[in-house]
Design a protein around this motif. Structure first.
Motif, PDB file in Angstrom:
ATOM      1  N   VAL A 167       0.680  -1.143  -0.093  1.00 28.94           N
ATOM      2  CA  VAL A 167       0.080   0.155   0.111  1.00 28.94           C
ATOM      3  C   VAL A 167       0.687   1.051  -0.085  1.00 28.94           C
ATOM      4  O   VAL A 167       0.602   1.986  -0.804  1.00 28.94           O
ATOM      5  CB  VAL A 167      -1.005   0.072   1.370  1.00 28.94           C
ATOM      6  CG1 VAL A 167      -1.820   1.154   1.228  1.00 28.94           C
ATOM      7  CG2 VAL A 167      -1.943  -1.220   1.269  1.00 28.94           C
ATOM      8  N   LYS A 168       1.955   1.201   0.718  1.00 29.81           N
ATOM      9  CA  LYS A 168       2.732   2.460   0.921  1.00 29.81           C
ATOM     10  C   LYS A 168       3.488   2.973  -0.369  1.00 29.81           C
ATOM     11  O   LYS A 168       3.762   3.882  -0.645  1.00 29.81           O
ATOM     12  CB  LYS A 168       3.659   2.437   2.189  1.00 29.81           C
ATOM     13  CG  LYS A 168       2.735   2.531   3.477  1.00 29.81           C
ATOM     14  CD  LYS A 168       3.703   2.535   4.773  1.00 29.81           C
ATOM     15  CE  LYS A 168       2.785   2.457   5.746  1.00 29.81           C
ATOM     16  NZ  LYS A 168       3.693   2.604   7.044  1.00 29.81           N
ATOM     17  N   LEU A 169       3.950   1.453  -1.009  1.00 31.16           N
ATOM     18  CA  LEU A 169       4.770   1.787  -2.072  1.00 31.16           C
ATOM     19  C   LEU A 169       3.907   2.290  -3.276  1.00 31.16           C
ATOM     20  O   LEU A 169       4.235   3.261  -3.964  1.00 31.16           O
ATOM     21  CB  LEU A 169       5.405   0.428  -2.524  1.00 31.16           C
ATOM     22  CG  LEU A 169       5.993   0.437  -3.878  1.00 31.16           C
ATOM     23  CD1 LEU A 169       7.336   1.224  -3.856  1.00 31.16           C
ATOM     24  CD2 LEU A 169       6.210  -0.857  -4.261  1.00 31.16           C
ATOM     25  N   ALA A 170       2.670   1.676  -3.435  1.00 30.58           N
ATOM     26  CA  ALA A 170       1.774   2.413  -4.418  1.00 30.58           C
ATOM     27  C   ALA A 170       1.038   3.796  -4.172  1.00 30.58           C
ATOM     28  O   ALA A 170       1.029   4.684  -5.108  1.00 30.58           O
ATOM     29  CB  ALA A 170       0.200   1.433  -4.420  1.00 30.58           C
ATOM     30  N   ASN A 171       1.331   4.164  -2.988  1.00 36.02           N
ATOM     31  CA  ASN A 171       0.913   5.620  -2.380  1.00 36.02           C
ATOM     32  C   ASN A 171       1.981   6.592  -2.916  1.00 36.02           C
ATOM     33  O   ASN A 171       1.700   7.630  -3.285  1.00 36.02           O
ATOM     34  CB  ASN A 171       0.707   5.718  -0.968  1.00 36.02           C
ATOM     35  CG  ASN A 171       0.335   7.146  -0.463  1.00 36.02           C
ATOM     36  OD1 ASN A 171      -0.479   7.717  -1.009  1.00 36.02           O
ATOM     37  ND2 ASN A 171       1.420   7.460   0.293  1.00 36.02           N
TER      38      ASN A 171
END
Length: 437
Positions: free
Chosen positions: A311-315
């Motif tokens: 999720v944080k990488l995608a964000n």
């Protein structure tokens, strides 16, 4: 009071630099007590300035140990035989492993209690402590490598006029609030240990290599270099409609871009295996480690439903405008082929996810195959015939027998199970089918 060293008791006559190793070892294990002003044999010699000694230890803990351990220590001045000593009560910390800041999350910086001694922790023990305290979510776990640089990431952020300092890193999850780099930070750093292997083949099989290369460094660097590698080989072919020339690349640029971003963002980074990009004469295959998340089906993915693994990488990719939103990549890939006769395909297994982009400029026997392909009813009869001949069969048997793709065979088998024609037995790689009784 009788003083004797044990697994949970350490005696020191004075404050020395090695005290921080003892404190770290207790905090990483079951906790313990450190008595200062007492010799190894238990003789109380006392301290001239117990308050100063306590302050010295407190400063050492604050400045030399990470993460912050101060709240897990309690200091008390004791009077033994008319002499003053310091008792430091160390509780087990909640952000293990604790380590010497200058040494990092390595055996020479992390200590554990072993018998009456404090010894360097093994890499296995360090990983276990990280998993116990950070959980199983890869992005949030602390990176074993803390010597990270972010030149490629800073260049990527600069393209969008975005800063990437310590404050931004903490907000994005690249760094914890204690200033420790996470695995997300490792992925974006120049020291990223995960790679993409790219190979170009002659023809439509892997029998003969044309070229192969492995791309490393920050995910941003891998993204740019792998795209350039593919783009260089994504040739333009021309055709004519009456007086007008029409140029068409082998692969729609949008489809290549989205497939590559999917490879980077959605792979399972808990495994050290590389991702793969394979270029054939008639297709490109993007294969990433990690199958579909639990509860998500291939139909869900094709409909645009996305449950993000990282999720944080995608964000971060979203903030940099590299992706628009979760779940739009597959739609864009399909739209890129919407006006063509060829369509992209997806294959999945328990541990892998593959996107296949067909070459638009290759004339193959595909049309003949499609025209002569048996109707679905005939395909079902062929599967039943296969079952009678073999007794049991696998999805791969169906693919080879009928000459269809993995996704098509899966859909056909699912329909036949629903109709009660066949039943499924086993799970994962041991999955097989037979005729219903």
């Amino acid at each position: 009071m009788v003083f004797k060293e044990s697994e949970t008791v350490e005696l020191k006559s004075v404050v020395v630099d090695d005290i921080k190793k003892e404190i770290i070892a207790f905090a990483n294990c079951e906790g313990g007590k450190l008595y200062i002003g007492v010799q190894d044999d238990g003789t109380v010699i006392g301290l001239d300035d117990p308050d100063g000694a306590a302050l010295q230890v407190s400063n050492m803990v604050r400045d030399a140990i990470k993460p912050d351990l101060t709240m897990f220590l309690h200091y008390e001045t004791l009077n033994e035989d008319g002499k003053q000593i310091i008792a430091v009560d160390i509780q087990q910390g909640t952000e293990r492993p604790y380590y010497i800041a200058k040494k990092g999350l390595r055996p020479e910086g992390v200590y554990v209690r072993q018998g009456y001694s404090s010894v360097p922790a093994t890499n296995t023990a360090i990983r276990r402590m990280i998993k116990e305290t950070d959980g199983d979510h890869f992005e949030d776990m602390r990176s074993l490598n803390q010597e990270l640089t972010f030149e490629a990431a800073k260049k990527q952020f600069a393209k969008k006029d975005l800063p990437l300092g310590e404050a931004q890193m903490k907000t994005l999850g690249i760094m914890t609030h204690d200033g420790v780099y996470t695995n997300l930070g490792l992925l974006l750093s120049d020291q990223c240990v995960h790679t993409i292997k790219v190979a170009a083949f002659e023809g439509t099989t892997q029998s003969q290599f044309k070229d192969r290369k492995e791309f490393s460094g920050s995910l941003f660097q891998q993204m740019d270099e792998v795209y350039d590698y593919i783009d260089f080989r994504n040739q333009i072919h021309s055709s004519f409609q009456k007086l007008y020339r029409i140029d068409q690349r082998d692969y729609p640029e949008t489809a290549v871009r989205e497939a590559l971003l999917n490879l980077l963002i959605h792979r399972e980074y808990s495994y050290r295996a590389s991702s793969f990009v394979s270029l054939y004469a008639d297709r490109i295959e993007f294969t990433s480690i990690g199958g579909l998340l639990s509860g998500v089906t291939l139909n869900d993915v094709m409909m645009g439903i996305s449950v993000c693994r990282n999720v944080k990488l995608a964000n971060i990719f979203y903030r940099l405008e590299l992706i628009e939103a979760y779940g739009t990549g597959m739609r864009k890939i399909r739209e890129a082929y919407a006006e063509t006769e060829k369509k992209p395909d997806i294959e999945t297994s328990e541990n892998a996810f593959k996107i296949i982009l067909p070459n638009l400029n290759v004339q193959t026997e595909t049309k003949k195959t499609v025209v002569n392909k048996p109707a679905e009813e005939d395909q079902e009869e062929m599967i039943l015939s296969l079952a009678k001949k073999q007794g049991t069969f696998t999805r791969k048997d169906v693919q080879e027998e009928l000459g269809i793709s993995q996704s098509t065979s899966g859909r056909l088998l699912k329909k036949m199970i629903g109709n009660g024609q066949i039943i499924q037995e086993g799970k994962g790689r041991n999955t097989h089918y037979r005729i219903s009784e």
